[in-house]
Design a protein around this motif. Structure first.
Motif, mmCIF file in Angstrom:
data_model
loop_
_atom_site.group_PDB
_atom_site.id
_atom_site.type_symbol
_atom_site.label_atom_id
_atom_site.label_comp_id
_atom_site.label_asym_id
_atom_site.label_seq_id
_atom_site.Cartn_x
_atom_site.Cartn_y
_atom_site.Cartn_z
ATOM 1 N N GLN A 55 -5.960 -4.483 4.703
ATOM 2 C CA GLN A 55 -4.670 -5.170 4.747
ATOM 3 C C GLN A 55 -4.434 -5.940 3.448
ATOM 4 O O GLN A 55 -3.344 -5.889 2.876
ATOM 5 C CB GLN A 55 -4.618 -6.125 5.934
ATOM 6 C CG GLN A 55 -4.643 -5.430 7.276
ATOM 7 C CD GLN A 55 -4.912 -6.405 8.409
ATOM 8 O OE1 GLN A 55 -5.642 -7.379 8.253
ATOM 9 N NE2 GLN A 55 -4.314 -6.120 9.565
ATOM 10 N N LEU A 56 -5.462 -6.644 2.993
ATOM 11 C CA LEU A 56 -5.337 -7.394 1.744
ATOM 12 C C LEU A 56 -5.098 -6.455 0.564
ATOM 13 O O LEU A 56 -4.247 -6.720 -0.292
ATOM 14 C CB LEU A 56 -6.589 -8.248 1.499
ATOM 15 C CG LEU A 56 -6.582 -9.080 0.221
ATOM 16 C CD1 LEU A 56 -5.412 -10.065 0.221
ATOM 17 C CD2 LEU A 56 -7.898 -9.811 0.054
ATOM 18 N N VAL A 57 -5.811 -5.353 0.527
ATOM 19 C CA VAL A 57 -5.618 -4.374 -0.544
ATOM 20 C C VAL A 57 -4.182 -3.846 -0.503
ATOM 21 O O VAL A 57 -3.544 -3.681 -1.547
ATOM 22 C CB VAL A 57 -6.654 -3.229 -0.449
ATOM 23 C CG1 VAL A 57 -6.287 -2.074 -1.365
ATOM 24 C CG2 VAL A 57 -8.046 -3.748 -0.765
ATOM 25 N N GLY A 58 -3.648 -3.602 0.698
ATOM 26 C CA GLY A 58 -2.266 -3.145 0.825
ATOM 27 C C GLY A 58 -1.283 -4.133 0.220
ATOM 28 O O GLY A 58 -0.365 -3.743 -0.506
ATOM 29 N N VAL A 59 -1.464 -5.406 0.503
ATOM 30 C CA VAL A 59 -0.589 -6.433 -0.071
ATOM 31 C C VAL A 59 -0.743 -6.470 -1.588
ATOM 32 O O VAL A 59 0.245 -6.531 -2.328
ATOM 33 C CB VAL A 59 -0.889 -7.820 0.541
ATOM 34 C CG1 VAL A 59 -0.116 -8.913 -0.186
ATOM 35 C CG2 VAL A 59 -0.553 -7.835 2.026
ATOM 36 N N LEU A 60 -1.969 -6.388 -2.077
ATOM 37 C CA LEU A 60 -2.205 -6.417 -3.522
ATOM 38 C C LEU A 60 -1.620 -5.193 -4.221
ATOM 39 O O LEU A 60 -1.137 -5.294 -5.353
ATOM 40 C CB LEU A 60 -3.702 -6.552 -3.809
ATOM 41 C CG LEU A 60 -4.324 -7.884 -3.376
ATOM 42 C CD1 LEU A 60 -5.829 -7.874 -3.612
ATOM 43 C CD2 LEU A 60 -3.671 -9.059 -4.082
ATOM 44 N N VAL A 61 -1.651 -4.036 -3.576
ATOM 45 C CA VAL A 61 -1.030 -2.839 -4.145
ATOM 46 C C VAL A 61 0.477 -3.055 -4.297
ATOM 47 O O VAL A 61 1.071 -2.681 -5.314
ATOM 48 C CB VAL A 61 -1.335 -1.590 -3.283
ATOM 49 C CG1 VAL A 61 -0.436 -0.420 -3.651
ATOM 50 C CG2 VAL A 61 -2.802 -1.202 -3.417
#
Length: 152
Positions: A126-132
């Protein structure tokens, strides 16, 4: 699920459209008058529609947490901040930042189970998705600035 996706897409288009309209109104009358107009007309339209579709049930406010009553005040902050952000950054960049903020805070509130939400376990995906998404907006903003300079 399809209906939910369609409604979410329509809501996103409405937010973007309203933001542009609000910014144009703000240019003529100022931020507080814009907010009054937007929320006043919104109240009137919502009140009429709720009377039509829900009747007298709109006046029955049982079993509601007291802090939910302030959502209208939060709406004032939303309109003021969006109008000012759009005026300073432009609609695309301002809305992009709003979307990142919405997604980030929704992830935080879901993960912590705040405000009566069911707690959803936090994952690094989820965090990686936001960072992307943040990276995409940076590419969009920085890449657009370079293209504008080249064409000028």
């Amino acid at each position: 699920m399809i209906l939910g996706l369609i409604l979410a897409l329509v809501a996103g288009s409405f937010v973007s459209l309203q933001n542009i309209f609000n910014t144009k109104v703000n240019q003529k009358v100022g931020s507080w008058a814009t907010t009054t107009l937007v929320l006043g007309l919104g109240f009137l339209a919502s009140f009429i529609m709720s009377l039509i579709f829900e009747g007298g049930r709109i006046f029955t406010l049982r079993n509601m947490e007291p802090w939910y009553w302030i959502s209208g005040l939060i709406g004032v902050g939303v309109v003021i901040c969006l109008v000012q952000g759009t005026k300073r950054l432009g609609p695309t960049y301002a809305i992009s930042i709003v979307l990142i903020s919405q997604l980030g805070f929704a992830l935080l509130w879901d993960s912590l189970g705040w405000l009566g939400l069911e707690k959803v376990p936090f994952t690094w995906k989820q965090l990686v998705g936001v960072l992307v998404i943040v990276g995409g907006i940076l590419v969009f903003k920085l890449g657009g600035a370079r293209e504008t300079q080249k064409s000028a």
